[in-house]
Write an enzyme that holds these catalytic residues in place. Sequence first.
Site, PDB file in Angstrom:
ATOM      1  N   CYS A  12       0.804  -1.214   0.000  1.00 28.41           N
ATOM      2  CA  CYS A  12       0.000   0.000   0.000  1.00 28.41           C
ATOM      3  C   CYS A  12       0.838   1.267   0.000  1.00 28.41           C
ATOM      4  O   CYS A  12       0.306   2.364  -0.184  1.00 28.41           O
ATOM      5  CB  CYS A  12      -0.940  -0.012   1.196  1.00 28.41           C
ATOM      6  N   ASP A  43     -16.483  11.269   1.259  1.00 28.03           N
ATOM      7  CA  ASP A  43     -15.578  11.332   2.403  1.00 28.03           C
ATOM      8  C   ASP A  43     -14.420  10.354   2.307  1.00 28.03           C
ATOM      9  O   ASP A  43     -13.718  10.125   3.290  1.00 28.03           O
ATOM     10  CB  ASP A  43     -16.364  11.084   3.693  1.00 28.03           C
ATOM     11  N   ASP A  45     -14.337   7.089   1.985  1.00 24.81           N
ATOM     12  CA  ASP A  45     -14.488   5.918   2.849  1.00 24.81           C
ATOM     13  C   ASP A  45     -13.863   4.697   2.191  1.00 24.81           C
ATOM     14  O   ASP A  45     -13.337   4.763   1.071  1.00 24.81           O
ATOM     15  CB  ASP A  45     -15.967   5.680   3.169  1.00 24.81           C
ATOM     16  N   ASP A  63      -8.955  -3.543  -4.607  1.00 24.24           N
ATOM     17  CA  ASP A  63      -7.667  -3.174  -4.029  1.00 24.24           C
ATOM     18  C   ASP A  63      -6.585  -4.093  -4.578  1.00 24.24           C
ATOM     19  O   ASP A  63      -6.738  -5.314  -4.544  1.00 24.24           O
ATOM     20  CB  ASP A  63      -7.702  -3.273  -2.503  1.00 24.24           C
ATOM     21  N   GLY A 134     -11.690 -13.592 -12.599  1.00 23.00           N
ATOM     22  CA  GLY A 134     -10.978 -12.327 -12.472  1.00 23.00           C
ATOM     23  C   GLY A 134     -10.472 -11.836 -13.810  1.00 23.00           C
ATOM     24  O   GLY A 134     -11.010 -12.187 -14.867  1.00 23.00           O
ATOM     25  N   HIS A 135      -9.407 -11.048 -13.758  1.00 24.87           N
ATOM     26  CA  HIS A 135      -8.863 -10.451 -14.974  1.00 24.87           C
ATOM     27  C   HIS A 135      -7.353 -10.360 -14.834  1.00 24.87           C
ATOM     28  O   HIS A 135      -6.821 -10.111 -13.750  1.00 24.87           O
ATOM     29  CB  HIS A 135      -9.454  -9.054 -15.186  1.00 24.87           C
TER      30      HIS A 135
END
Length: 330
Positions: A12, A43, A45, A63, A134-135
């Site tokens: 991250c 906001d 979130d 993510d 998925g991809h």
Amino acid sequence: MRLTEYAHGGGCACKIPPGELEAVVAGLFGDSAPDSLLVGLDDGDDAAVVRIANGTAVVATADFFTPVVDDPYDWGRIAAANALSDVYAMGGTPVVAVNLLCWPRDRLPMEMAAEVLRGGLDVAREAGCPVAGGHSVDDPEPKYGMAVTGVADPARLLRNDRGVAGVPLTLTKPLGIGVLNSRHKATGEVSPAAVAAMITLNRDAAAAALAAGAVCATDVTGFGLLGHLHKLARASGVTARIDPGAVPYLPGAREALAAGYVSGGTRRNLDWVRPHLAAGDVKEDELLLLADAQTSGGLLVAGEVPGFPVIGELTPARAGVSIEIGQAPT
């Protein structure tokens, strides 16, 4: 082959800096949002939440990030736990995930990619969340994560704009993941404590927060404790006070900091928050640890959650200050 050598950043910490990101998305929300959209961009979130039929809300998030450790299986587990965390941080339950994989197929063996996917699958199984495809794309830099869909009770969401003055702040995982991962990238030294923290699901922490009556929370990831707390305080219209002596850290975190293993993401986090920070005589090294860019960190909950440490409290808003650092009054 060391996976972290193929990435410009780790985990991250490779996020676009928060100030730059807010400028990019500033015009992407507003009057066109339907009434069914309970949580959107306003906001910043952790996930989007949309109300559907029969008293149910859908939680949606995505993510993914560059390698944070060299072991491909562990990276897969960490990335999956991190993606699932966004659903838990909203008070939801993940119900289905799809993989997002970028892979330099001419530079790294596909068998290694299979290990990454296996790690993600194992953590999703632990969460009771099926992975349904998925991809993938051929990319010079490896990246992995998930898009996750969950469900929640719209009346029992955990949001970052529901904090009120007078409630304590609880942190459910120790800090220090960022500096330990930076040391790993530079030296190859593995921190078992950091890996164990990153692969731990936030499922039980979220359940405990909801059981304790919490309505406000966020997870602590790439923007660090200070960055995510600044967003929570700003969205809630309060000021947060942090007792630095109450904040838990992983073993070896202070030593890694002292050795200089601080990511650029961590320094950008502190630069972003500093104009809104009343730090008194707190030293720069302590501020860097509080701004340390976490990967798959814990939940920051406005409210006391049994079994987890209280690190501060929310107080009435102080003009121009979202975070004060200093021991809470007794």
